[in-house]
Design a protein around this motif. Structure first.
Motif, PDB file in Angstrom:
ATOM      1  N   TYR A   1       0.855  -1.196   0.000  1.00 60.95           N
ATOM      2  CA  TYR A   1       0.000   0.000   0.000  1.00 60.95           C
ATOM      3  C   TYR A   1       0.885   1.237   0.000  1.00 60.95           C
ATOM      4  O   TYR A   1       1.769   1.380   0.837  1.00 60.95           O
ATOM      5  N   ASP A   2       0.667   2.157  -0.930  1.00 59.82           N
ATOM      6  CA  ASP A   2       1.454   3.386  -1.035  1.00 59.82           C
ATOM      7  C   ASP A   2       0.628   4.548  -0.467  1.00 59.82           C
ATOM      8  O   ASP A   2      -0.134   5.200  -1.190  1.00 59.82           O
ATOM      9  N   PHE A   3       0.786   4.784   0.830  1.00 63.88           N
ATOM     10  CA  PHE A   3       0.017   5.812   1.529  1.00 63.88           C
ATOM     11  C   PHE A   3       0.231   7.185   0.897  1.00 63.88           C
ATOM     12  O   PHE A   3      -0.715   7.942   0.686  1.00 63.88           O
ATOM     13  N   ARG A   4       1.486   7.499   0.580  1.00 62.37           N
ATOM     14  CA  ARG A   4       1.818   8.810   0.036  1.00 62.37           C
ATOM     15  C   ARG A   4       1.068   9.070  -1.277  1.00 62.37           C
ATOM     16  O   ARG A   4       0.490  10.145  -1.465  1.00 62.37           O
ATOM     17  N   SER A   5       1.092   8.131  -2.190  1.00 62.76           N
ATOM     18  CA  SER A   5       0.410   8.303  -3.477  1.00 62.76           C
ATOM     19  C   SER A   5      -1.089   8.474  -3.305  1.00 62.76           C
ATOM     20  O   SER A   5      -1.711   9.325  -3.944  1.00 62.76           O
ATOM     21  N   GLU A   6      -1.667   7.666  -2.433  1.00 58.84           N
ATOM     22  CA  GLU A   6      -3.106   7.760  -2.171  1.00 58.84           C
ATOM     23  C   GLU A   6      -3.454   9.120  -1.568  1.00 58.84           C
ATOM     24  O   GLU A   6      -4.461   9.729  -1.896  1.00 58.84           O
ATOM     25  N   LEU A   7      -2.589   9.574  -0.666  1.00 55.81           N
ATOM     26  CA  LEU A   7      -2.789  10.868  -0.011  1.00 55.81           C
ATOM     27  C   LEU A   7      -2.759  12.001  -1.035  1.00 55.81           C
ATOM     28  O   LEU A   7      -3.634  12.865  -1.053  1.00 55.81           O
TER      29      LEU A   7
ATOM     30  N   ARG B   1      -1.385  16.386   9.778  1.00 56.23           N
ATOM     31  CA  ARG B   1      -1.979  15.519  10.801  1.00 56.23           C
ATOM     32  C   ARG B   1      -2.133  14.086  10.289  1.00 56.23           C
ATOM     33  O   ARG B   1      -1.872  13.130  11.008  1.00 56.23           O
ATOM     34  N   ALA B   2      -2.566  13.942   9.043  1.00 58.23           N
ATOM     35  CA  ALA B   2      -2.740  12.609   8.465  1.00 58.23           C
ATOM     36  C   ALA B   2      -1.398  11.885   8.375  1.00 58.23           C
ATOM     37  O   ALA B   2      -1.303  10.688   8.689  1.00 58.23           O
ATOM     38  N   TRP B   3      -0.374  12.611   7.959  1.00 64.38           N
ATOM     39  CA  TRP B   3       0.943  11.989   7.837  1.00 64.38           C
ATOM     40  C   TRP B   3       1.461  11.543   9.205  1.00 64.38           C
ATOM     41  O   TRP B   3       2.024  10.459   9.347  1.00 64.38           O
ATOM     42  N   ASP B   4       1.251  12.396  10.208  1.00 65.74           N
ATOM     43  CA  ASP B   4       1.675  12.039  11.571  1.00 65.74           C
ATOM     44  C   ASP B   4       0.937  10.818  12.097  1.00 65.74           C
ATOM     45  O   ASP B   4       1.485  10.038  12.877  1.00 65.74           O
ATOM     46  N   LYS B   5      -0.307  10.652  11.687  1.00 66.78           N
ATOM     47  CA  LYS B   5      -1.151   9.555  12.190  1.00 66.78           C
ATOM     48  C   LYS B   5      -1.312   8.416  11.182  1.00 66.78           C
ATOM     49  O   LYS B   5      -2.186   7.576  11.326  1.00 66.78           O
ATOM     50  N   ARG B   6      -0.463   8.379  10.173  1.00 65.23           N
ATOM     51  CA  ARG B   6      -0.618   7.380   9.107  1.00 65.23           C
ATOM     52  C   ARG B   6      -0.581   5.943   9.618  1.00 65.23           C
ATOM     53  O   ARG B   6      -1.179   5.060   9.025  1.00 65.23           O
ATOM     54  N   ASP B   7       0.106   5.724  10.750  1.00 65.18           N
ATOM     55  CA  ASP B   7       0.152   4.363  11.302  1.00 65.18           C
ATOM     56  C   ASP B   7      -1.209   3.925  11.833  1.00 65.18           C
ATOM     57  O   ASP B   7      -1.464   2.723  11.960  1.00 65.18           O
ATOM     58  N   SER B   8      -2.081   4.877  12.127  1.00 63.33           N
ATOM     59  CA  SER B   8      -3.400   4.509  12.648  1.00 63.33           C
ATOM     60  C   SER B   8      -4.408   4.239  11.521  1.00 63.33           C
ATOM     61  O   SER B   8      -5.509   3.765  11.787  1.00 63.33           O
ATOM     62  N   PHE B   9      -4.033   4.548  10.286  1.00 69.19           N
ATOM     63  CA  PHE B   9      -4.920   4.272   9.160  1.00 69.19           C
ATOM     64  C   PHE B   9      -4.772   2.817   8.728  1.00 69.19           C
ATOM     65  O   PHE B   9      -3.662   2.303   8.601  1.00 69.19           O
ATOM     66  N   THR B  10      -5.888   2.183   8.475  1.00 73.87           N
ATOM     67  CA  THR B  10      -5.892   0.787   8.022  1.00 73.87           C
ATOM     68  C   THR B  10      -5.975   0.756   6.498  1.00 73.87           C
ATOM     69  O   THR B  10      -6.986   1.175   5.925  1.00 73.87           O
ATOM     70  N   PRO B  11      -4.902   0.271   5.832  1.00 73.46           N
ATOM     71  CA  PRO B  11      -4.938   0.186   4.368  1.00 73.46           C
ATOM     72  C   PRO B  11      -6.134  -0.647   3.903  1.00 73.46           C
ATOM     73  O   PRO B  11      -6.504  -1.634   4.523  1.00 73.46           O
ATOM     74  N   GLY B  12      -6.730  -0.190   2.807  1.00 77.59           N
ATOM     75  CA  GLY B  12      -7.892  -0.883   2.267  1.00 77.59           C
ATOM     76  C   GLY B  12      -9.204  -0.285   2.734  1.00 77.59           C
ATOM     77  O   GLY B  12     -10.267  -0.585   2.191  1.00 77.59           O
ATOM     78  N   THR B  13      -9.150   0.567   3.743  1.00 76.69           N
ATOM     79  CA  THR B  13     -10.370   1.250   4.192  1.00 76.69           C
ATOM     80  C   THR B  13     -10.460   2.590   3.447  1.00 76.69           C
ATOM     81  O   THR B  13      -9.616   2.917   2.622  1.00 76.69           O
ATOM     82  N   ASN B  14     -11.438   3.389   3.782  1.00 81.76           N
ATOM     83  CA  ASN B  14     -11.745   4.611   3.052  1.00 81.76           C
ATOM     84  C   ASN B  14     -10.810   5.759   3.457  1.00 81.76           C
ATOM     85  O   ASN B  14     -11.091   6.513   4.390  1.00 81.76           O
ATOM     86  N   LEU B  15      -9.699   5.920   2.731  1.00 77.44           N
ATOM     87  CA  LEU B  15      -8.738   6.985   3.017  1.00 77.44           C
ATOM     88  C   LEU B  15      -9.372   8.360   2.820  1.00 77.44           C
ATOM     89  O   LEU B  15      -9.170   9.271   3.628  1.00 77.44           O
ATOM     90  N   LYS B  16     -10.154   8.511   1.760  1.00 76.46           N
ATOM     91  CA  LYS B  16     -10.791   9.797   1.476  1.00 76.46           C
ATOM     92  C   LYS B  16     -11.699  10.214   2.639  1.00 76.46           C
ATOM     93  O   LYS B  16     -11.650  11.355   3.102  1.00 76.46           O
ATOM     94  N   GLY B  17     -12.500   9.304   3.124  1.00 72.83           N
ATOM     95  CA  GLY B  17     -13.371   9.599   4.264  1.00 72.83           C
ATOM     96  C   GLY B  17     -12.580   9.939   5.515  1.00 72.83           C
ATOM     97  O   GLY B  17     -12.936  10.846   6.272  1.00 72.83           O
ATOM     98  N   TRP B  18     -11.481   9.217   5.732  1.00 73.36           N
ATOM     99  CA  TRP B  18     -10.611   9.457   6.891  1.00 73.36           C
ATOM    100  C   TRP B  18     -10.022  10.856   6.820  1.00 73.36           C
ATOM    101  O   TRP B  18     -10.026  11.593   7.803  1.00 73.36           O
ATOM    102  N   LEU B  19      -9.541  11.258   5.643  1.00 73.11           N
ATOM    103  CA  LEU B  19      -8.953  12.583   5.465  1.00 73.11           C
ATOM    104  C   LEU B  19      -9.995  13.691   5.597  1.00 73.11           C
ATOM    105  O   LEU B  19      -9.725  14.741   6.197  1.00 73.11           O
ATOM    106  N   PHE B  20     -11.181  13.463   5.037  1.00 75.93           N
ATOM    107  CA  PHE B  20     -12.247  14.461   5.157  1.00 75.93           C
ATOM    108  C   PHE B  20     -12.629  14.658   6.632  1.00 75.93           C
ATOM    109  O   PHE B  20     -12.921  15.777   7.067  1.00 75.93           O
ATOM    110  N   THR B  21     -12.620  13.584   7.412  1.00 73.92           N
ATOM    111  CA  THR B  21     -12.926  13.688   8.844  1.00 73.92           C
ATOM    112  C   THR B  21     -11.859  14.505   9.552  1.00 73.92           C
ATOM    113  O   THR B  21     -12.178  15.370  10.387  1.00 73.92           O
TER     114      THR B  21
END
Length: 183
Positions: free
Chosen positions: A4-10, A41-61
C-alpha cells in the motif's frame, strides 16, 4: 498482495480536500492552510490508518475536525486589525521586580532562623500572630517581636525608606498611566 502506497493515495485526494476546504472557509488561501494542516496531521497519524479502508473519508474527517477546532479558537480571539486594543494594553516591566526579588531572597537568608520563620509564617503564609505562635511554640508577643525585628532588619539591608520603595517606579507608573483610559 501489492504494498500500500500511503503517500500516493494521499496526494490523489488533495484536489477533493481542497474543494471541501474552500466550501468550508470560503477563500483559497485559508483552504490551502486547512488542507496543509490536514495533510500534516494525516501523515503524523498514518500508522493509525488501516490500508484498504476509506482513506478519502478518513482525510475528510480530519479536515472537518481541524476546521471546527480552528473555529472554536477564533471564537476566543478578538479582532484588532488597527491595533487599537493592543495599543491600550500595557504591563509593568518585569526586570526591576525580578531584581528586587533576588535582593529580597538574599536579604531574608541573612536573618536569624527564628526571625525568618516568624516573618514567613505571618507575612508570606498568612498565619495570624496567634497561629504562628502556636506553630513555633512560643508566646504571641515573641512572634510579634521577631516579625518586627525581621522587618526592620530587611529594611536596613535593602535600604528601604518608605512605601514608595515597593512596586514600579514613578517613570513606569507614568508610562502606564499614559495608556490607561482615564488618561
Amino acid at each position: 498482495m501489492p504494498s500500500y502506497d500511503f503517500r500516493s493515495e494521499l496526494l490523489a485526494v488533495i484536489p477533493n480536500l481542497r474543494a471541501f476546504a474552500i466550501s468550508l472557509v470560503g477563500t483559497a488561501d485559508k483552504a490551502d492552510d486547512l488542507v496543509q494542516e490536514t495533510l500534516v496531521r494525516a501523515w503524523d497519524k498514518r500508522d493509525s490508518f488501516t490500508p484498504g479502508t476509506n482513506l478519502k473519508g478518513w482525510l475528510f474527517t480530519i479536515l472537518r475536525n481541524e476546521f471546527y477546532s480552528q473555529m472554536r479558537k477564533r471564537k476566543r480571539e478578538v479582532s484588532d486589525p488597527e491595533g487599537a486594543l493592543a495599543e491600550k494594553l500595557s504591563v509593568h516591566p518585569e526586570q526591576v521586580g525580578r531584581l528586587d526579588m533576588d535582593d529580597f531572597k538574599k536579604a531574608i537568608r541573612t536573618l536569624p532562623d527564628d526571625q525568618r520563620e516568624a516573618l514567613i509564617l505571618v507575612g508570606a503564609s498568612g498565619f495570624s500572630y496567634e497561629e504562628a505562635a502556636e506553630i513555633c511554640g512560643c508566646a504571641v508577643g515573641t512572634i510579634k517581636s521577631r516579625v518586627s525585628r525581621a522587618r526592620s532588619q530587611l529594611s536596613k539591608i535593602l535600604k528601604l525608606e518608605g512605601d514608595g520603595e515597593y512596586g514600579p517606579d514613578a517613570v513606569a507608573v507614568g508610562v502606564m498611566n499614559l495608556n490607561s483610559p482615564a488618561a
